[in-house]
Design an enzyme around this catalytic site. Structure first.
Site, PDB file in Angstrom:
ATOM      1  N   GLY A  71       0.835  -1.188   0.000  1.00  0.00           N
ATOM      2  CA  GLY A  71       0.000   0.000   0.000  1.00  0.00           C
ATOM      3  C   GLY A  71       0.870   1.239   0.000  1.00  0.00           C
ATOM      4  O   GLY A  71       2.096   1.152  -0.051  1.00  0.00           O
ATOM      5  N   GLY A  73       1.011   5.448   1.552  1.00  0.00           N
ATOM      6  CA  GLY A  73       0.478   6.590   2.278  1.00  0.00           C
ATOM      7  C   GLY A  73       1.148   7.864   1.802  1.00  0.00           C
ATOM      8  O   GLY A  73       1.967   7.850   0.878  1.00  0.00           O
ATOM      9  N   GLY A  74       0.820   8.964   2.447  1.00  0.00           N
ATOM     10  CA  GLY A  74       1.376  10.239   2.031  1.00  0.00           C
ATOM     11  C   GLY A  74       2.858  10.355   2.262  1.00  0.00           C
ATOM     12  O   GLY A  74       3.539  11.118   1.575  1.00  0.00           O
ATOM     13  N   VAL A  78       4.614   1.136   1.228  1.00  0.00           N
ATOM     14  CA  VAL A  78       4.904   0.037   2.146  1.00  0.00           C
ATOM     15  C   VAL A  78       5.021  -1.246   1.321  1.00  0.00           C
ATOM     16  O   VAL A  78       4.136  -1.564   0.534  1.00  0.00           O
ATOM     17  CB  VAL A  78       3.794  -0.129   3.197  1.00  0.00           C
ATOM     18  CG1 VAL A  78       4.183  -1.198   4.205  1.00  0.00           C
ATOM     19  CG2 VAL A  78       3.521   1.185   3.894  1.00  0.00           C
ATOM     20  N   LYS A  93       8.624   0.283   5.100  1.00  0.00           N
ATOM     21  CA  LYS A  93       8.131   1.570   4.603  1.00  0.00           C
ATOM     22  C   LYS A  93       9.315   2.404   4.155  1.00  0.00           C
ATOM     23  O   LYS A  93      10.318   2.493   4.854  1.00  0.00           O
ATOM     24  CB  LYS A  93       7.352   2.317   5.683  1.00  0.00           C
ATOM     25  CG  LYS A  93       6.768   3.646   5.175  1.00  0.00           C
ATOM     26  CD  LYS A  93       5.855   4.258   6.209  1.00  0.00           C
ATOM     27  CE  LYS A  93       5.173   5.498   5.637  1.00  0.00           C
ATOM     28  NZ  LYS A  93       4.216   6.088   6.601  1.00  0.00           N
ATOM     29  N   ASP A 190      -4.262  10.729  17.322  1.00  0.00           N
ATOM     30  CA  ASP A 190      -5.380  10.441  16.424  1.00  0.00           C
ATOM     31  C   ASP A 190      -5.776   8.972  16.514  1.00  0.00           C
ATOM     32  O   ASP A 190      -5.701   8.234  15.549  1.00  0.00           O
ATOM     33  CB  ASP A 190      -5.012  10.817  14.992  1.00  0.00           C
ATOM     34  CG  ASP A 190      -6.215  10.785  14.069  1.00  0.00           C
ATOM     35  OD1 ASP A 190      -7.334  10.994  14.563  1.00  0.00           O
ATOM     36  OD2 ASP A 190      -6.040  10.539  12.864  1.00  0.00           O
TER      37      ASP A 190
END
Length: 208
Positions: A71, A73-74, A78, A93, A190
């Site tokens: 996948g 991410g910003g 990964v 990553k 978060d």
């Protein structure tokens, strides 16, 4: 802690306005966390969302070879990597090209990797290695962590409702992990279902 596919509460990624603060005691570290990427499982055939970024499939990282993209991410893609001799799978990553050229981003990546490694809790992802990787586009900073198998809490909630007993069991594990984080001066800013990963262990089908 030796099981490579245990589920973890992980520090979120900066591209979703997530991140962690590490206080020592007044110093704060913000930004993306490497840990969450282990949970991004898009499966085989996944392509980089940013085609100009370096594709590392087939490249060696120490004794591991990059097998496939999981996948993205910003802060970076990964990859699933396998040990060339014992077939152990890990998640790696790698910082996106633009972040890899930013000393502040690289320092933040390292600081948060170290924060996750320092906590040492069964419900927090295990950090295996950290370093730089030579690529055709120059050196790239990477983080190696255990590979997780299962599903995020948000996917489980949408797939199958949880009983009150299951909710209490999951929340107890999350709380235990947060206590360990706070004891090390790390604040998860978060915490939400998509940042909690569940694994079906033989001893616990809802291991966080």
């Amino acid at each position: 802690n030796g099981e490579a596919s245990r589920t973890r509460v992980v520090t979120p990624e900066s591209d979703r306005a997530n991140g962690a603060q590490r206080v020592a005691p007044t110093r704060k570290i913000r930004g993306g966390c490497p840990a969450s990427c282990a949970r991004v499982g898009a499966g085989e055939g996944t392509r980089l969302a940013r085609p100009w970024c370096v594709d590392l499939v087939g490249q060696h990282i120490g004794s591991y070879i990059v097998d496939r993209l999981l996948g993205e991410g910003g802060t970076g893609p990964v990859y699933a990597c396998k040990h060339t001799m014992i077939d152990r799978e890990v998640a790696v990553k790698v910082l996106h090209d633009e972040h890899a050229r930013d000393p502040d981003q690289v320092a933040r990546f390292f600081q948060e990797a170290k924060a996750a490694a320092d906590i040492g809790h069964p419900n927090i992802i295990v950090i295996i290695d950290y370093g730089t990787l030579p690529t055709s586009a120059g050196s790239r900073t990477y983080l190696m962590m255990e590979s997780l198998e299962g599903e995020s809490l948000d996917k489980r909630i949408h797939r199958l409702p949880l009983t009150l007993e299951e909710v209490a069991h999951i929340m107890g594990q999350i709380a235990s992990a947060l206590v360990a984080c706070h004891a090390k001066g790390v604040i998860h800013r978060d915490l939400k279902p998509s940042n909690v990963f569940l694994c079906d262990r033989r001893f616990d089908p809802l291991f966080v």
